[in-house]
Scaffold this active site. Structure first.
Site, PDB file in Angstrom:
ATOM      1  N   SER A   1      -6.859   0.049  -0.336  1.00 16.70           N
ATOM      2  CA  SER A   1      -5.891   0.812   0.459  1.00 16.70           C
ATOM      3  C   SER A   1      -6.347   0.937   1.903  1.00 16.70           C
ATOM      4  CB  SER A   1      -5.702   2.205  -0.148  1.00 16.70           C
ATOM      5  OG  SER A   1      -4.866   2.991   0.672  1.00 16.70           O
TER       6      SER A   1
ATOM      7  N   ASP B   1       0.820  -1.208   0.000  1.00 16.09           N
ATOM      8  CA  ASP B   1       0.000   0.000   0.000  1.00 16.09           C
ATOM      9  C   ASP B   1       0.853   1.256   0.000  1.00 16.09           C
ATOM     10  OD1 ASP B   1      -2.584   1.441   0.248  1.00 16.09           O
ATOM     11  OD2 ASP B   1      -1.671   2.109   2.116  1.00 16.09           O
TER      12      ASP B   1
END
Length: 451
Positions: free
Chosen positions: A189, A167
């Site tokens: 995310s 991420d």
């Protein structure tokens, strides 16, 4: 865990998604491995992000992407008796809720391992705000995070190197490739980081309006449903609250000023809309995690710890646990704090006067965010330094009467003068009209809570 992509080459995967195909679980694993191992070039990752942005993902792909991102690094484990909760906001203007909510939840007996981000797009980052406090450290080791939760009950930190490394790379690249506003990418995310925190309950503050990623309610509902579905399917009790994001939250925008306003709220003062959002989101979490029988009970518990200063005590303890000198933390948390003795003020302050008289009908948070961004409060590329001192204080609220020539906003800036363009934009952010045409729009629009 990592394996060499054997089933498909990166260009083939990008082409498949670009042409609207559905990526298999193996292909998504290959993509995430390519990101974390750096075998995939930045230009290829950018191309894949753009393909996902353009073509979207079916729920199975989003779920798989989230899971693979979560498993790209360390996943926390906690003592069984701890009640782990967290909240995430999709970003707004003046959104300082986390700074108040984390210590309030800790004061109610929860553990809050809040892993936050930096500013993305036009929205300010929680970490950037906290770094305007001298000495505040956002980078804690996993052991230090656990120790802080044991001792204080909450921490607000950046991602550790070991936590969801996929991420960190994608987050930075989304900002500079204009792929921030993609439902699958936002979902993956947010939920991958929260899932790696190993939570009992998660509430999502999904913003909609002029100054939000989602401009209309329908888009916000789509994003909220995606987040709630993926969160619940990963075993976290996940709910969402849709909230309005046209005017800024509270009266302050900008890192240092938002810390000041958060401290005021923690002292039982501060603007009503800010306080009500903290109470609503906190109430949802207490109810969802079984800490309160009803939403109303949860809201009352949060309200109580703001009024009796127990949340403030937790905030002070968190500051000290995260590197702030005790003298500074005590001074900031004292009843009559001299905030700007410790928080850096900007060099200049410029007030703008109302051009008409009447009632404040609207304040355009997006215009305000854009001007402050240009004055140094935001980033145009990942890793850029920002100016914590830049900000704005709203001197009037929605629905308030205002006289011609009355100051309505105070801009805090370090450039000697604002450009004529910036002045013009700011003047256009205030909308004055007749009292009869003012419509009070509550911040909270809709709840999507699990049964």
């Amino acid at each position: 865990m990592s394996h060499t992509p054997s089933r498909s080459s990166f260009p083939e995967m990008i082409m498949k998604k670009r042409d609207g195909g559905q990526l298999s679980a193996d292909e998504i694993q290959d993509f995430i491995d390519g990101v974390t191992s750096e075998n995939m070039q930045k230009s290829q990752i950018g191309a894949m992000l753009m393909a996902i942005w353009q073509k979207g993902m079916v729920p199975e792909e989003t779920m798989e992407l989230t899971k693979r991102m979560m498993m790209s690094g360390e996943v926390f484990t906690w003592p069984k008796e701890w009640v782990m909760v967290d909240k995430h906001s999709t970003g707004g203007v003046g959104d300082k809720i986390s700074l108040i909510l984390a210590p309030a939840l800790a004061a109610c007996g929860c553990k809050v391992p809040m892993i936050s981000g930096r500013g993305l797009g036009h929205t300010g980052g929680t970490l950037d705000k906290l770094e305007s406090i001298p000495g505040f450290k956002i980078n804690l080791t996993s052991d230090k995070i656990k120790q802080t939760l044991q001792d204080v009950g909450c921490c607000i930190v950046g991602q550790t190197d070991a936590l969801v490394p996929a991420d960190r790379t994608l987050y930075a690249l989304r900002d500079i490739t204009s792929t921030v506003d993609s439902v699958p990418l936002i979902t993956a995310s947010i939920i991958s980081k929260k899932a790696a925190e190993t939570l009992n309950a998660l509430v999502l503050d999904v913003k909609c309006g002029k100054a939000a990623l989602c401009k209309d309610q329908k888009d916000a509902q789509i994003l909220a449903k995606s987040l709630v579905t993926v969160g619940n399917s990963l075993g976290i009790k996940t709910g969402a609250v849709l909230t309005r994001m046209d005017a800024p939250i509270g009266r302050c925008v900008g890192h240092t000023l938002e810390v000041y306003e958060s401290l005021e709220c923690l002292k039982g003062r501060g603007p009503d809309d800010l306080r009500n959002l903290v109470i609503t989101l906190g109430g949802c979490l207490l109810h969802m995690s079984g800490q309160s029988a009803t939403l109303a009970d949860g809201k009352k518990a949060i309200s109580d710890v703001l009024m009796n200063k127990k949340a403030l005590q937790k905030f002070q303890a968190m500051l000290e646990a995260q590197g702030v000198n005790a003298e500074i933390s005590q001074a900031l948390c004292s009843e009559k704090a001299e905030y700007f003795k410790y928080l850096q003020p900007a060099e200049y302050q410029t007030e703008f006067m109302a051009q008409d008289e009447g009632t404040v009908l609207s304040l355009d948070g997006m215009v305000l965010a854009d001007v402050l961004h240009k004055l140094g409060a935001g980033r145009s590329k990942a890793g850029e330094k920002i100016n914590h001192r830049v900000g704005a204080e709203l001197l009037v609220g929605l629905g308030q009467p205002i006289k011609k020539g009355q100051a309505w906003i105070r801009i805090h800036h370090d450039d000697a003068e604002l450009s004529s363009q910036q002045q013009h934009e700011l003047e256009g952010a205030l909308n004055i009209g007749s009292a009869a045409s003012y419509q009070d729009s509550p911040r909270v629009i809709e709840f999507l809570l699990p049964n």
